[in-house]
Design a protein around this motif. Structure first.
Motif, short mmCIF file in Angstrom:
data_model
loop_
_atom_site.label_atom_id
_atom_site.label_comp_id
_atom_site.label_asym_id
_atom_site.label_seq_id
_atom_site.Cartn_x
_atom_site.Cartn_y
_atom_site.Cartn_z
N GLU A 32 0.84 -1.20 0.00
CA GLU A 32 0.00 0.00 0.00
C GLU A 32 0.88 1.25 0.00
OE1 GLU A 32 -3.36 2.34 2.69
OE2 GLU A 32 -2.71 0.33 3.25
N VAL A 33 0.57 2.17 -0.88
CA VAL A 33 1.32 3.42 -1.01
C VAL A 33 0.42 4.59 -0.64
CG1 VAL A 33 2.30 5.04 -2.70
CG2 VAL A 33 3.01 2.64 -2.71
N GLU A 34 0.98 5.56 0.07
CA GLU A 34 0.29 6.82 0.33
C GLU A 34 1.18 7.97 -0.12
OE1 GLU A 34 -0.98 7.31 4.35
OE2 GLU A 34 -2.54 5.77 4.20
N VAL A 41 -4.35 13.16 0.96
CA VAL A 41 -3.64 11.87 0.87
C VAL A 41 -4.23 11.05 -0.27
CG1 VAL A 41 -3.05 9.72 2.03
CG2 VAL A 41 -3.09 11.85 3.33
N GLY A 42 -3.36 10.54 -1.13
CA GLY A 42 -3.77 9.61 -2.18
C GLY A 42 -3.25 8.22 -1.86
N ARG A 43 -4.08 7.20 -2.11
CA ARG A 43 -3.70 5.82 -1.79
C ARG A 43 -3.72 4.94 -3.04
NH1 ARG A 43 -7.19 2.99 2.37
NH2 ARG A 43 -8.88 3.72 1.01
N GLY A 44 -2.84 3.97 -3.06
CA GLY A 44 -2.81 2.98 -4.11
C GLY A 44 -2.32 1.66 -3.58
N GLU A 45 -2.63 0.58 -4.31
CA GLU A 45 -2.26 -0.77 -3.86
C GLU A 45 -1.74 -1.59 -5.02
OE1 GLU A 45 -4.93 -3.11 -1.11
OE2 GLU A 45 -5.09 -4.41 -2.88
N GLY A 46 -0.75 -2.41 -4.77
CA GLY A 46 -0.24 -3.35 -5.77
C GLY A 46 -0.03 -4.71 -5.14
N MET A 47 -0.25 -5.76 -5.93
CA MET A 47 -0.06 -7.12 -5.44
C MET A 47 1.08 -7.77 -6.22
SD MET A 47 -0.37 -10.43 -4.81
CE MET A 47 -1.03 -11.23 -6.25
N ASP A 93 1.17 4.85 -9.08
CA ASP A 93 0.33 5.52 -10.07
C ASP A 93 -1.07 5.76 -9.53
OD1 ASP A 93 -0.17 6.22 -13.10
OD2 ASP A 93 -1.76 4.81 -12.57
N CYS A 94 -1.66 4.74 -8.92
CA CYS A 94 -3.04 4.89 -8.43
C CYS A 94 -3.10 5.84 -7.24
CB CYS A 94 -3.62 3.53 -8.07
SG CYS A 94 -3.97 2.50 -9.53
#
Length: 331
Positions: A32-34, A41-47, A93-94
């Motif tokens: 998880e990135v913030e 705050v923008g959040r994104g997730e990668g698996m 990116d997200c």
């Protein structure tokens, strides 16, 4: 402008094991990135996916390598050149898309010029198991719009027949996860027609899919492991009829939209897929899903507990997350 980037690992146990031809998953481990700026705050997730040479530690290292650039104001276009396609770039990116939506007061859909995201029919996955167990699982989806079947080389017709018998109404995607040969694809054509299969997803290993060149399949075939970014399309256009777009492969929504445009320009249909992940991965994918003929975004439905406020699904219809969850999207 003061901007910061942080990243951490989050783990989500599954409610039941998720089985495909390559193995079994019991927990979804994501990064998880913030990205924070001016109080937003923008959040994104990668698996990260081992099939593509990724790991949690490797993803964290990739994200750390761009921390200073992001802090200095690097945007989504910069990230496309600073990071390779994959889960780490997807999370960054997200997060930047989410941040931009928050700062602008517009949804991500509005920022890209698309209509508001609404409910989409998502595939409900029947994991690999004995035919009897797969039929029992499929019975719960008998009146849902779309089912996806995970199969292998161990009597796939018995697996598919069991699911079709238990669920005679839904459209069906069959996904061997690269476990078949071209001979099996040829030999199973008539049976797939008889069983009313709508899509065959990545039957061959990606390194062997040249065997599909010039092959006329009675069932549309979708590229998954073979299709990552827009640059792949030219080599795939004579092998596949559909492209499965996953943000963890493209490296984010920005590249996913470019891939979608490239696929459509070559006359290929679109599918939107996902890894087993939380709703933070699924919310941005719903933007691509709105353009797709097939949608497979049930990843969060395998979790024992998803993130609060995430996407919701009822009888195979997936709805956007609660307001404020990601990107200004809401039901």
């Amino acid at each position: 402008m003061t901007r910061t980037l942080s990243a951490e690992i989050a783990r989500f146990p599954l409610s039941t094991p998720f089985r495909i031809s390559r193995g079994v998953k019991t927990v979804a481990e994501v990064v998880e990135v913030e990205v924070a700026q001016d109080g937003a705050v923008g959040r994104g997730e990668g698996m990260p996916y081992a099939r593509y040479g990724e790991s949690l530690d490797g993803a964290l290292a990739e994200i750390a390598a761009v921390r200073d650039a992001i802090a200095a104001g690097a945007g989504r276009d910069d990230v496309l050149t600073l990071m390779r396609p994959g889960a780490a770039r997807n999370a960054v990116d997200c997060a930047l898309w989410d941040l931009e939506a928050t700062l602008s007061g517009k949804s991500v859909s509005a920022l890209i010029g698309d209509p508001p995201v609404g409910a989409v029919a998502t595939a409900m996955t029947v994991g690999l198991d004995t035919p009897e167990a797969m039929g029992a699982a499929a019975a719960a989806y008998a009146d849902y719009p779309l089912v996806k079947i995970k199969v292998d080389r161990n009597d796939p017709l018995a697996q598919i027949r069991a699911v079709r018998a238990a669920a005679p109404r839904p459209r069906i995607i069959v996904d061997p996860n690269e476990s078949w040969t071209i001979a099996e694809v040829r030999d199973l054509q008539s049976a797939l027609i008889d069983l009313r299969i709508d899509l065959l997803e990545q039957p061959l290993p990606s390194e062997d899919d040249g065997a599909l060149a010039g092959f006329t399949s009675a069932i549309p075939i979708a590229a998954d492991e073979s299709a990552h970014v827009a640059g792949d399309i030219d080599a795939l256009a004579d092998r596949y009829q559909v492209v499965n777009i996953k943000l963890d492969k493209t490296g984010g929504l920005t590249a996913a939209l470019t891939l979608a445009d490239a696929a459509v320009a070559r006359g290929l249909g679109l599918m939107t897929g996902c890894m087993v992940s939380s709703s933070l991965s699924i919310a941005p994918a719903m933007i691509v899903a709105a353009r797709s003929g097939f949608v497979d975004l049930d990843g969060p439905l395998w979790l024992a507990n998803d993130r609060p406020g995430g996407v919701r699904a009822e009888r195979g219809m997936m709805r956007p997350p609660s307001p404020g969850f990601w990107g200004g999207l809401s039901a």
